[in-house]
Write a protein that holds these residues in place. Sequence first.
Motif, PDB file in Angstrom:
ATOM      1  N   ILE A  79       0.840  -1.201   0.000  1.00 52.22           N
ATOM      2  CA  ILE A  79       0.000   0.000   0.000  1.00 52.22           C
ATOM      3  C   ILE A  79       0.876   1.253   0.000  1.00 52.22           C
ATOM      4  O   ILE A  79       0.659   2.183  -0.794  1.00 52.22           O
ATOM      5  CB  ILE A  79      -0.947   0.003   1.215  1.00 52.22           C
ATOM      6  N   LYS A  80       1.879   1.276   0.866  1.00 51.26           N
ATOM      7  CA  LYS A  80       2.766   2.435   0.936  1.00 51.26           C
ATOM      8  C   LYS A  80       3.530   2.620  -0.371  1.00 51.26           C
ATOM      9  O   LYS A  80       3.658   3.751  -0.882  1.00 51.26           O
ATOM     10  CB  LYS A  80       3.742   2.269   2.106  1.00 51.26           C
ATOM     11  N   ASN A  81       4.049   1.540  -0.923  1.00 45.51           N
ATOM     12  CA  ASN A  81       4.815   1.635  -2.169  1.00 45.51           C
ATOM     13  C   ASN A  81       3.945   2.132  -3.324  1.00 45.51           C
ATOM     14  O   ASN A  81       4.399   2.924  -4.166  1.00 45.51           O
ATOM     15  CB  ASN A  81       5.435   0.286  -2.522  1.00 45.51           C
ATOM     16  N   ASN A  82       2.695   1.662  -3.390  1.00 42.81           N
ATOM     17  CA  ASN A  82       1.800   2.134  -4.446  1.00 42.81           C
ATOM     18  C   ASN A  82       1.524   3.619  -4.314  1.00 42.81           C
ATOM     19  O   ASN A  82       1.500   4.354  -5.308  1.00 42.81           O
ATOM     20  CB  ASN A  82       0.485   1.347  -4.406  1.00 42.81           C
ATOM     21  N   ILE A  83       1.285   4.074  -3.088  1.00 46.31           N
ATOM     22  CA  ILE A  83       1.024   5.495  -2.861  1.00 46.31           C
ATOM     23  C   ILE A  83       2.209   6.331  -3.312  1.00 46.31           C
ATOM     24  O   ILE A  83       2.056   7.371  -3.970  1.00 46.31           O
ATOM     25  CB  ILE A  83       0.717   5.746  -1.372  1.00 46.31           C
ATOM     26  N   THR A  84       3.411   5.869  -2.971  1.00 49.02           N
ATOM     27  CA  THR A  84       4.626   6.614  -3.313  1.00 49.02           C
ATOM     28  C   THR A  84       4.913   6.568  -4.812  1.00 49.02           C
ATOM     29  O   THR A  84       5.178   7.597  -5.440  1.00 49.02           O
ATOM     30  CB  THR A  84       5.827   6.053  -2.534  1.00 49.02           C
ATOM     31  N   GLU A  85       4.860   5.357  -5.389  1.00 47.20           N
ATOM     32  CA  GLU A  85       5.226   5.197  -6.796  1.00 47.20           C
ATOM     33  C   GLU A  85       4.251   5.892  -7.732  1.00 47.20           C
ATOM     34  O   GLU A  85       4.654   6.521  -8.730  1.00 47.20           O
ATOM     35  CB  GLU A  85       5.298   3.709  -7.143  1.00 47.20           C
ATOM     36  N   TYR A  86       2.954   5.807  -7.417  1.00 49.87           N
ATOM     37  CA  TYR A  86       1.940   6.348  -8.328  1.00 49.87           C
ATOM     38  C   TYR A  86       1.360   7.681  -7.850  1.00 49.87           C
ATOM     39  O   TYR A  86       0.419   8.196  -8.461  1.00 49.87           O
ATOM     40  CB  TYR A  86       0.820   5.326  -8.507  1.00 49.87           C
ATOM     41  N   ASN A  87       1.923   8.207  -6.771  1.00 50.58           N
ATOM     42  CA  ASN A  87       1.490   9.514  -6.255  1.00 50.58           C
ATOM     43  C   ASN A  87      -0.026   9.539  -6.059  1.00 50.58           C
ATOM     44  O   ASN A  87      -0.719  10.460  -6.525  1.00 50.58           O
ATOM     45  CB  ASN A  87       1.931  10.631  -7.203  1.00 50.58           C
ATOM     46  N   LEU A  88      -0.548   8.549  -5.356  1.00 55.72           N
ATOM     47  CA  LEU A  88      -1.990   8.435  -5.167  1.00 55.72           C
ATOM     48  C   LEU A  88      -2.496   9.488  -4.193  1.00 55.72           C
ATOM     49  O   LEU A  88      -1.921   9.709  -3.129  1.00 55.72           O
ATOM     50  CB  LEU A  88      -2.341   7.042  -4.632  1.00 55.72           C
ATOM     51  N   ASP A  89      -3.586  10.130  -4.562  1.00 59.48           N
ATOM     52  CA  ASP A  89      -4.228  11.136  -3.711  1.00 59.48           C
ATOM     53  C   ASP A  89      -5.244  10.426  -2.829  1.00 59.48           C
ATOM     54  O   ASP A  89      -6.402  10.249  -3.196  1.00 59.48           O
ATOM     55  CB  ASP A  89      -4.915  12.185  -4.596  1.00 59.48           C
ATOM     56  N   CYS A  90      -4.802   9.993  -1.633  1.00 58.82           N
ATOM     57  CA  CYS A  90      -5.677   9.185  -0.778  1.00 58.82           C
ATOM     58  C   CYS A  90      -5.535   9.536   0.702  1.00 58.82           C
ATOM     59  O   CYS A  90      -5.726   8.685   1.560  1.00 58.82           O
ATOM     60  CB  CYS A  90      -5.402   7.700  -1.000  1.00 58.82           C
ATOM     61  N   ASP A  91      -5.187  10.784   0.992  1.00 63.82           N
ATOM     62  CA  ASP A  91      -5.092  11.243   2.377  1.00 63.82           C
ATOM     63  C   ASP A  91      -4.086  10.413   3.178  1.00 63.82           C
ATOM     64  O   ASP A  91      -4.338  10.023   4.322  1.00 63.82           O
ATOM     65  CB  ASP A  91      -6.469  11.218   3.055  1.00 63.82           C
ATOM     66  N   TYR A  92      -2.946  10.147   2.572  1.00 62.62           N
ATOM     67  CA  TYR A  92      -1.889   9.377   3.225  1.00 62.62           C
ATOM     68  C   TYR A  92      -1.271  10.197   4.348  1.00 62.62           C
ATOM     69  O   TYR A  92      -0.801  11.309   4.130  1.00 62.62           O
ATOM     70  CB  TYR A  92      -0.824   9.000   2.196  1.00 62.62           C
ATOM     71  N   GLN A  93      -1.288   9.647   5.568  1.00 65.72           N
ATOM     72  CA  GLN A  93      -0.711  10.320   6.723  1.00 65.72           C
ATOM     73  C   GLN A  93       0.052   9.328   7.581  1.00 65.72           C
ATOM     74  O   GLN A  93      -0.518   8.314   8.010  1.00 65.72           O
ATOM     75  CB  GLN A  93      -1.804  10.948   7.588  1.00 65.72           C
ATOM     76  N   VAL A  94       1.301   9.604   7.826  1.00 64.96           N
ATOM     77  CA  VAL A  94       2.091   8.766   8.726  1.00 64.96           C
ATOM     78  C   VAL A  94       1.617   9.035  10.147  1.00 64.96           C
ATOM     79  O   VAL A  94       1.676  10.166  10.635  1.00 64.96           O
ATOM     80  CB  VAL A  94       3.585   9.063   8.600  1.00 64.96           C
ATOM     81  N   GLN A  95       1.098   8.009  10.799  1.00 69.94           N
ATOM     82  CA  GLN A  95       0.609   8.110  12.171  1.00 69.94           C
ATOM     83  C   GLN A  95       0.956   6.826  12.905  1.00 69.94           C
ATOM     84  O   GLN A  95       0.577   5.744  12.464  1.00 69.94           O
ATOM     85  CB  GLN A  95      -0.917   8.329  12.196  1.00 69.94           C
ATOM     86  N   ASP A  96       1.680   6.946  14.008  1.00 72.41           N
ATOM     87  CA  ASP A  96       1.999   5.762  14.803  1.00 72.41           C
ATOM     88  C   ASP A  96       0.720   5.186  15.416  1.00 72.41           C
ATOM     89  O   ASP A  96      -0.282   5.881  15.593  1.00 72.41           O
ATOM     90  CB  ASP A  96       2.969   6.115  15.925  1.00 72.41           C
ATOM     91  N   THR A  97       0.764   3.909  15.719  1.00 73.67           N
ATOM     92  CA  THR A  97      -0.363   3.229  16.365  1.00 73.67           C
ATOM     93  C   THR A  97      -0.287   3.415  17.880  1.00 73.67           C
ATOM     94  O   THR A  97       0.792   3.339  18.477  1.00 73.67           O
ATOM     95  CB  THR A  97      -0.334   1.730  16.026  1.00 73.67           C
ATOM     96  N   LEU A  98      -1.445   3.665  18.496  1.00 76.04           N
ATOM     97  CA  LEU A  98      -1.547   3.781  19.949  1.00 76.04           C
ATOM     98  C   LEU A  98      -2.731   2.945  20.413  1.00 76.04           C
ATOM     99  O   LEU A  98      -3.878   3.259  20.110  1.00 76.04           O
ATOM    100  CB  LEU A  98      -1.751   5.244  20.358  1.00 76.04           C
ATOM    101  N   VAL A  99      -2.450   1.855  21.122  1.00 78.37           N
ATOM    102  CA  VAL A  99      -3.506   1.002  21.673  1.00 78.37           C
ATOM    103  C   VAL A  99      -3.638   1.330  23.144  1.00 78.37           C
ATOM    104  O   VAL A  99      -2.654   1.263  23.894  1.00 78.37           O
ATOM    105  CB  VAL A  99      -3.190  -0.493  21.478  1.00 78.37           C
ATOM    106  N   VAL A 100      -4.847   1.703  23.564  1.00 79.96           N
ATOM    107  CA  VAL A 100      -5.063   2.201  24.931  1.00 79.96           C
ATOM    108  C   VAL A 100      -5.921   1.211  25.724  1.00 79.96           C
ATOM    109  O   VAL A 100      -6.803   0.556  25.169  1.00 79.96           O
ATOM    110  CB  VAL A 100      -5.734   3.586  24.905  1.00 79.96           C
ATOM    111  N   ALA A 101      -5.642   1.126  27.027  1.00 82.27           N
ATOM    112  CA  ALA A 101      -6.363   0.202  27.910  1.00 82.27           C
ATOM    113  C   ALA A 101      -7.420   0.959  28.699  1.00 82.27           C
ATOM    114  O   ALA A 101      -7.128   1.974  29.333  1.00 82.27           O
ATOM    115  CB  ALA A 101      -5.392  -0.479  28.871  1.00 82.27           C
TER     116      ALA A 101
END
Length: 443
Positions: A122-144
């Motif tokens: 998914i990441k490679n496709n977004i980068t290679e084809y410059n896909l306009d899909c609201d790509y945002q790098v966000q770390d995962t946070l799992v909360v208890a």
Amino acid sequence: MGKKLFIHYESNTMKMSSSLPQDQVFWYLNERNIQRLDRDIVTDVVVVGGGMAGLSAAQSFHKKGLKVALLEKNYCGSGASGKSSGFITPDSELPLRSLIDSYGAIEAKKIWELITSGVTLIKNNITEYNLDCDYQVQDTLVVANTQRAFVSALTAEHNARQQLQYASTLYTQDQLHTVIGSHGYMGAVTYADTFSIQGYRYCYGMKQVLQKNGVHIYEETPTIDIQDHIVKTPYATVRAEHIIVCTDHFTASLETFKNLIYHAQTFLTLSAPLSPEQIKKIFPERHFLVWDTDMVYHYYRLTSDNRLLLGGASLLYTYAQHEKHNNAYVMRKLSRYFNEKFASVDITFEYIWPGLIGISKDLFPVAGRDATMASVYYIAAAAGLPWATALGMYSAENIINNNNSFDHLLSPYRSFTLGPITQNILGTRLTFALSNFLTVGSL
């Protein structure tokens, strides 16, 4: 257009108007260029379904030099993929600790790397084809939500990640203020190399990429029958060496999947754009992909235009047979959750929509050949966009390169704790609810 629900919070009390938000998928308000199948064709591979799994399969077979056609009953991204929250993380219904408990460390790492291959594509496709899909790098946070969940789920998950050499950070309750603006959680675990997208826009972009590269895509072309090497539509017939079925709704109607695939319903709400001050109260320093430890869990993130996407469900509707629209009860439930966690943040929700995702009894995906039609290969119950993408790739590796590394785990014909006899007695909905509960409870 539908109505709106305005939700405001004052002195920890939720006030809402008598109307609901617009009952439609916000992202579908776009123009689409549709081409229907109107003549019989012959191809090497025909893919049924234009979601993440179908598009990934089409891309993978095409890259191996095969002639590919894709059939979609509505338009690419119109199903669960396009309605999804867009969390791109290898974590899904079965976290890493659960995979280790069930399959051992070595096998768990192989499974995790398979899912991660979907994240990477998914990441490679977004980068290679410059896909306009609201790509945002966000770390995962799992909360208890409870201290017990922090110890049994999050600390265990952190230890599992350390065991397999995946980096993560564990936060106790007194450390949480640096990552989340809520006093309603007992702890958290976070890790990187995850991101978010708008699933519909990704599918739409990949449709255009594949068409440009020579894949024939036919939308508004429902499949009405599948036979060995033959797919029938209302308008024409496709003959193919390989048939890849990537749609839960259709496969659920086949005898093969009568006792295997069901649907879980979830709901997504989308707020009006938030101010920088509101965002700061939720995420003090940086944005995360957040979900909690409830069995029917809540999850949320920010979009690039600063809207809060909040998702969740209710046991009343989780195993519903059909989507439940204009659901005031779920809207109140989600609003109450947000109010309890972020009482000082005034927020307005403008959209809400339901979605059905395919699930199996053990919450593991399905991928494999039909027992009686050798040309037909199924991909179903892939909970999470990375799983769906990874299995699209795996189908090509399996069929063309004879890679059967995960067949024993993914087979449509595997056995379950609650089998067909129990299902006939209890009914499908209750059987799946109990089976999923036993799976989660045993992990």
